[in-house]
Design a protein around this motif. Sequence first.
Motif, mmCIF file in Angstrom:
data_model
loop_
_atom_site.group_PDB
_atom_site.id
_atom_site.type_symbol
_atom_site.label_atom_id
_atom_site.label_comp_id
_atom_site.label_asym_id
_atom_site.label_seq_id
_atom_site.Cartn_x
_atom_site.Cartn_y
_atom_site.Cartn_z
ATOM 1 N N ALA A 150 0.712 -1.021 -0.255
ATOM 2 C CA ALA A 150 -0.060 0.217 -0.220
ATOM 3 C C ALA A 150 0.944 0.701 0.099
ATOM 4 C CB ALA A 150 -1.206 0.394 0.912
ATOM 5 N N ASP A 179 1.423 4.063 -2.877
ATOM 6 C CA ASP A 179 0.665 5.263 -2.782
ATOM 7 C C ASP A 179 2.096 6.196 -3.242
ATOM 8 O OD1 ASP A 179 -0.709 7.789 -1.269
ATOM 9 O OD2 ASP A 179 0.865 7.684 -0.215
ATOM 10 N N SER A 198 -5.913 -5.140 -0.174
ATOM 11 C CA SER A 198 -3.984 -4.613 0.223
ATOM 12 C C SER A 198 -3.395 -3.923 -0.665
ATOM 13 C CB SER A 198 -3.085 -6.576 0.381
ATOM 14 O OG SER A 198 -3.121 -6.786 -0.354
ATOM 15 N N GLY A 223 -4.117 3.907 -1.208
ATOM 16 C CA GLY A 223 -3.791 4.688 -0.352
ATOM 17 C C GLY A 223 -4.351 6.297 0.291
ATOM 18 N N LEU A 234 -3.807 4.613 4.605
ATOM 19 C CA LEU A 234 -3.755 2.998 4.544
ATOM 20 C C LEU A 234 -5.408 3.002 4.067
ATOM 21 C CD1 LEU A 234 -2.387 0.382 7.502
ATOM 22 C CD2 LEU A 234 -1.724 0.901 5.623
#
Length: 776
Positions: free
Chosen positions: A656, A660, A678, A682, A748
């Motif tokens: 993640a 990002d 998952s 993010g 997250l």
Amino acid sequence: MDRAPDKRDGENETDPDDAFDGASANRVDRRTRVDRRTVLGALAGAGSAAVAGCSGSGPDDAATTDLDPDRLDELAARFAPTLFFDAAEPWFPTDPRPYTVEEDGETVVDGFETFDGYHERYDEAGEPPNPTVFYNGMRYEDSPLAVVQFWMYSAFDQFTANFHWHDWEVLHVFVDLDTGDPQLYVASSHSRSVPNNEFLDPDPDVVPRILPELGSHSSTLSVNEQADTFQRVGEEGLLADITNTTIDTVEDLLGIPIAYGLPRDEGARLPFVVPEYEGEPIYDHPDLPAVTEVSLVDGALTIRSLDALRSPPTDLPLRETGIAYRYRERSGEDGTADGDDAALADEVAESVVEYELVESAELEDISAFTGPQLSFEFAVPQAVEDAVASHITTTGVPWEQPRYENPALDVTAGNHRSELAARYDAIAEDPSFGDGAAESLDAVVARVTRATESDEAPDGEGLTTTDAGVESFVLIESDPEAVPTFAGGVAVANGVPEGDHRLTVNGAGRTPHSEELTVSADEPVTRAGADGEIPLVAREDARKVELSDAESDVDLTRTAVEDDFAGRIYDSAIDGSDAVYVHAGGAYTTEVRDADDEVGAYRVNPDPAASGSDDGDGSGETEDPIRIERPETGAAPLAGYVADVAEETRAAVAAAAAEDDGDGSDDGDDDDESGGGSGAGGGGGSGGGPSNAVNGLERALAAAVDQAERAEERAREGDRKGTNRQLANVLDRIARIEERLAAARAGLPPGLANATGKRIEQATKRVEQARNAEKL
């Protein structure tokens, strides 16, 4: 026939958590009313207070004698019930005498002869042949209490959990001869494992109404204003059909018998299975030329095999009224209550058949109803395959049953027997049949649900459980008769002997569930499953988890499975090996225990893409079960589990963070509430704060992995002090993870943030188990 929408099918339901808010019993408002879903949970969890039935020796009721013939005929004509059958019903009450044969000097009713002859006559006439209801009457000596019994015979029984040649059902009408008023109706249910459907003090001016279950003819009462519908829960002023009251709060459920009811009239789908004889469908048998596939329950409701579907059927039709059976002499021309009943049958039924009343004494020269045992599949996971008992039953001769002489034996609600005993000295208030009935029972209860993916979890990594939607079949190996679930998944088996048992649950389009449980004489109710719940998995979503101690140094005695989001979904005693089907969209902790009560844990996170791959033999077994090789217990495997789950979570957090960082901007997906996988986007944004927190969370997880791996190493080296020191370090790292998670949540995906919190809770639990373990 058009019918108004029924709110019991799910419309306008209140939140179960709001069903009871502590309001005074004298004031019931909309918030305190109990909806159907609340009933399901309460029935499965209310324990002995909600279970009623008969067990032990019979009560010391007064003897009975025959009723005066004229009074019997009068009462039989007055209380002869009107029956509202399902539109798909193929077998209606008939006269078995045309199908009798002589065998070894005795008169018997042969199954093949009856089944074939009935359908031959039905096809020729285009209507049910010989419509007949039989009656019998008994009076308790030195008492005004009498009972008129209405016995209904059908040529065949095809239900979801059992079927057989011949079928007898009965309605008992308890009557006070002095007043002429009915005291109690008792309508027979499926088996001794399920209480009968009963109603105290019915309206003396209303003809008894019965709603026979499709195929099985189990007799559900209808005493509410909606004549051809079943009402389990009182709503909008309607009485519930089995409780004598409206159910307004959760407390009202206590003490109510868990009667079977009528699932398809309560909004639940109920699949029917094709009976087999010698491995072939019964309609293919050469001795049944008049029986074809269309002779059985309608194909729209029928599945050829439990294994034939990859997912539960969702298009099974619900109950609709077809033919009504009405006593021939109830013409309705005089405008009396009988006339109202006659008009009602004409109004709600597609057609009306008028039946004859015949005294059952005319049948008492029949010695038996015969026919070979029939069968259908009842799957058990191969790794725990046991010899399943014969679960297809046949019918007995009514006039040789104790309840033929003493109908009070069929009163299965303790409060009803107590009330009769208070009114009539002839009825004994026996503790095993009265208010204390539940105390003498050994009952197994559970609620069967379905496992499905949770919106709060990462994609493919977390479950929730919901209403089953489609009823299932439950078999306890010590009992020769399987029972259906009802009311949307409630399973009840009464009279289960003390000791160890295997319980198996099958459902159309679902993989089987099988577990071992112990019924104790000290506990009147045993809750099966995980805290009373048994989640089933659609075959297309299933993966099998197997373990065995055959090559291990431990003696496994118990196993459990917990999903990150749904919690514990399986918990069973085992004898060295086990197999359980799990949903491929979950993420699991598999716990094992040995004979010394030492614990081990293993991480299982299936690949959803590999689910549902049948090996082609029809068993539903997947090609690649997940196997836990050489299971262990003690501190070492527990520490190893913590390292595995921490590393799994670290990798997801790192992915993640990398995604990002690669994006470098807030693309507006931060507020996605769908759970997110998952690898979902993010919420780093340009500020850098959330990204730094996510990186810090990853580092904390990596540190926990390192310390857990060291703890496992020390345990395998036999270093207890070193193991405990490293486990303490793991707890310190977990505390650091919790701090970092609080700061990183905004950066997250929501699902991953939720999963991280739940996995850390699980890891903490396993570290504590490792610290308390006697075995390294």
